[in-house]
Design a protein around this motif. Structure first.
Motif, PDB file in Angstrom:
ATOM      1  N   ARG A   1       0.871  -1.231   0.109  1.00 22.95           N
ATOM      2  CA  ARG A   1       0.048  -0.140  -0.070  1.00 22.95           C
ATOM      3  C   ARG A   1       0.798   1.250   0.052  1.00 22.95           C
ATOM      4  O   ARG A   1       1.992   1.269   0.445  1.00 22.95           O
ATOM      5  N   GLU A   2       0.617   2.338  -0.548  1.00 22.73           N
ATOM      6  CA  GLU A   2       1.392   3.319  -0.999  1.00 22.73           C
ATOM      7  C   GLU A   2       0.320   4.782  -0.741  1.00 22.73           C
ATOM      8  O   GLU A   2      -0.844   4.659  -1.022  1.00 22.73           O
ATOM      9  N   GLY A   3       1.089   5.639   0.024  1.00 24.12           N
ATOM     10  CA  GLY A   3       0.034   7.078   0.128  1.00 24.12           C
ATOM     11  C   GLY A   3      -0.010   7.767  -1.038  1.00 24.12           C
ATOM     12  O   GLY A   3       1.046   7.721  -1.887  1.00 24.12           O
ATOM     13  N   VAL A   4      -1.113   8.547  -1.479  1.00 21.10           N
ATOM     14  CA  VAL A   4      -1.703   8.989  -2.486  1.00 21.10           C
ATOM     15  C   VAL A   4      -1.393  10.417  -2.190  1.00 21.10           C
ATOM     16  O   VAL A   4      -0.756  11.450  -3.013  1.00 21.10           O
ATOM     17  N   SER A   5      -2.504  10.950  -1.294  1.00 17.19           N
ATOM     18  CA  SER A   5      -2.638  12.370  -1.011  1.00 17.19           C
ATOM     19  C   SER A   5      -3.255  12.537   0.255  1.00 17.19           C
ATOM     20  O   SER A   5      -3.779  11.485   0.928  1.00 17.19           O
ATOM     21  N   CYS A   6      -3.233  13.717   1.091  1.00 13.65           N
ATOM     22  CA  CYS A   6      -3.835  13.835   2.175  1.00 13.65           C
ATOM     23  C   CYS A   6      -4.093  15.429   2.641  1.00 13.65           C
ATOM     24  O   CYS A   6      -3.754  16.182   1.830  1.00 13.65           O
ATOM     25  N   ILE A   7      -5.083  15.483   3.281  1.00 17.04           N
ATOM     26  CA  ILE A   7      -5.635  16.832   3.596  1.00 17.04           C
ATOM     27  C   ILE A   7      -5.766  17.156   5.082  1.00 17.04           C
ATOM     28  O   ILE A   7      -6.343  16.265   5.808  1.00 17.04           O
ATOM     29  N   GLY A   8      -5.346  18.257   5.444  1.00 15.81           N
ATOM     30  CA  GLY A   8      -5.243  18.608   7.208  1.00 15.81           C
ATOM     31  C   GLY A   8      -6.847  19.121   7.313  1.00 15.81           C
ATOM     32  O   GLY A   8      -7.688  19.632   6.427  1.00 15.81           O
ATOM     33  N   TYR A   9      -7.061  19.077   8.631  1.00 19.93           N
ATOM     34  CA  TYR A   9      -8.449  19.526   9.107  1.00 19.93           C
ATOM     35  C   TYR A   9      -8.728  20.969   9.225  1.00 19.93           C
ATOM     36  O   TYR A   9      -9.390  21.616   8.711  1.00 19.93           O
ATOM     37  N   GLY A  10      -7.568  21.742   9.787  1.00 16.97           N
ATOM     38  CA  GLY A  10      -7.552  22.936   9.920  1.00 16.97           C
ATOM     39  C   GLY A  10      -7.986  23.941   8.813  1.00 16.97           C
ATOM     40  O   GLY A  10      -8.967  24.159   8.259  1.00 16.97           O
ATOM     41  N   ILE A  11      -6.926  24.259   8.167  1.00 18.71           N
ATOM     42  CA  ILE A  11      -7.037  25.054   7.004  1.00 18.71           C
ATOM     43  C   ILE A  11      -6.759  24.289   5.845  1.00 18.71           C
ATOM     44  O   ILE A  11      -6.931  25.151   4.695  1.00 18.71           O
ATOM     45  N   GLY A  12      -6.908  23.082   6.039  1.00 17.80           N
ATOM     46  CA  GLY A  12      -7.016  22.233   4.768  1.00 17.80           C
ATOM     47  C   GLY A  12      -5.894  22.344   3.914  1.00 17.80           C
ATOM     48  O   GLY A  12      -5.897  21.987   2.403  1.00 17.80           O
ATOM     49  N   ARG A  13      -4.473  22.221   4.433  1.00 17.28           N
ATOM     50  CA  ARG A  13      -3.419  22.111   3.642  1.00 17.28           C
ATOM     51  C   ARG A  13      -3.376  20.751   2.998  1.00 17.28           C
ATOM     52  O   ARG A  13      -4.069  19.656   3.697  1.00 17.28           O
ATOM     53  N   THR A  14      -2.888  20.575   1.785  1.00 24.41           N
ATOM     54  CA  THR A  14      -2.761  19.461   0.935  1.00 24.41           C
ATOM     55  C   THR A  14      -1.426  19.141   0.735  1.00 24.41           C
ATOM     56  O   THR A  14      -0.548  19.782   0.767  1.00 24.41           O
ATOM     57  N   TYR A  15      -1.546  17.599   0.159  1.00 19.05           N
ATOM     58  CA  TYR A  15      -0.066  16.863   0.119  1.00 19.05           C
ATOM     59  C   TYR A  15      -0.293  16.015  -0.956  1.00 19.05           C
ATOM     60  O   TYR A  15      -1.323  15.162  -0.746  1.00 19.05           O
ATOM     61  N   TYR A  16       0.499  16.050  -1.725  1.00 17.51           N
ATOM     62  CA  TYR A  16       0.510  14.901  -2.903  1.00 17.51           C
ATOM     63  C   TYR A  16       1.699  14.153  -3.029  1.00 17.51           C
ATOM     64  O   TYR A  16       2.956  15.018  -3.275  1.00 17.51           O
ATOM     65  N   VAL A  17       1.759  13.103  -3.422  1.00 15.22           N
ATOM     66  CA  VAL A  17       2.881  12.349  -3.940  1.00 15.22           C
ATOM     67  C   VAL A  17       3.509  13.047  -5.121  1.00 15.22           C
ATOM     68  O   VAL A  17       2.456  13.194  -6.186  1.00 15.22           O
ATOM     69  N   ASP A  18       4.540  12.779  -5.611  1.00 14.32           N
ATOM     70  CA  ASP A  18       5.008  13.458  -6.787  1.00 14.32           C
ATOM     71  C   ASP A  18       4.500  12.925  -8.103  1.00 14.32           C
ATOM     72  O   ASP A  18       4.008  13.583  -8.841  1.00 14.32           O
ATOM     73  N   SER A  19       4.047  11.550  -7.923  1.00  9.44           N
ATOM     74  CA  SER A  19       3.676  10.934  -9.336  1.00  9.44           C
ATOM     75  C   SER A  19       2.109  11.321  -9.528  1.00  9.44           C
ATOM     76  O   SER A  19       1.660  10.962 -10.667  1.00  9.44           O
ATOM     77  N   VAL A  20       1.425  12.135  -8.554  1.00  8.35           N
ATOM     78  CA  VAL A  20       0.104  12.568  -8.977  1.00  8.35           C
ATOM     79  C   VAL A  20      -0.104  13.816  -9.038  1.00  8.35           C
ATOM     80  O   VAL A  20      -1.257  14.388  -9.454  1.00  8.35           O
TER      81      VAL A  20
END
Length: 126
Positions: free
Chosen positions: A45-64
């Motif tokens: 399993r690999e992580g793809v993306s996430c979003i924080g609760y507060g101000i909703g900062r996001t993160y994406y792995v480079d491939s996506v």
């Protein structure tokens, strides 16, 4: 007990799009960071993306980056993953997961996500 249910998977041609949903029941998604993960057949399993609760900062792995967009609707207690320009190697089961948010206000796919949905199958094939 927080429960997560994914939906929106299916069969799509290469280059196509899908929007996955992660709906919460129970206490809801308040104060949780949400991550999307995927697992291809025979792979870890690999992580793809996430979003924080507060101000909703996001993160994406480079491939996506540039193709996937994560968002959350707090009124609907739902997190979405819009996936565009899908590739065959991105086929697999997609899971959403939740972890209590922290003061750092940044989501992290390496956090100990303790709540998981059952997954939704995404197949990218012609």
């Amino acid at each position: 007990q927080l429960q997560l249910v994914e939906s929106g998977g299916g069969l799509v041609q290469p280059g196509g799009s899908l929007r996955l949903s992660c709906a919460a029941s129970g206490p809801g998604l308040d104060f949780y960071d949400i991550g999307w993960f995927r697992q291809a057949l025979g792979k870890e399993r690999e992580g793809v993306s996430c979003i924080g609760y507060g101000i909703g900062r996001t993160y994406y792995v480079d491939s996506v980056k540039g193709r996937f967009t994560i968002s959350r609707d707090k009124l609907k207690d739902t997190v979405y993953l819009q996936m565009n320009s899908l590739k065959p190697e991105e086929s697999g089961i997609y899971y959403c997961a939740a972890v209590p948010t922290t003061v750092k206000n940044i989501c992290d796919l390496n956090d100990p996500y303790g709540y998981w949905g059952q997954g939704t199958q995404v197949t990218v094939s012609s």
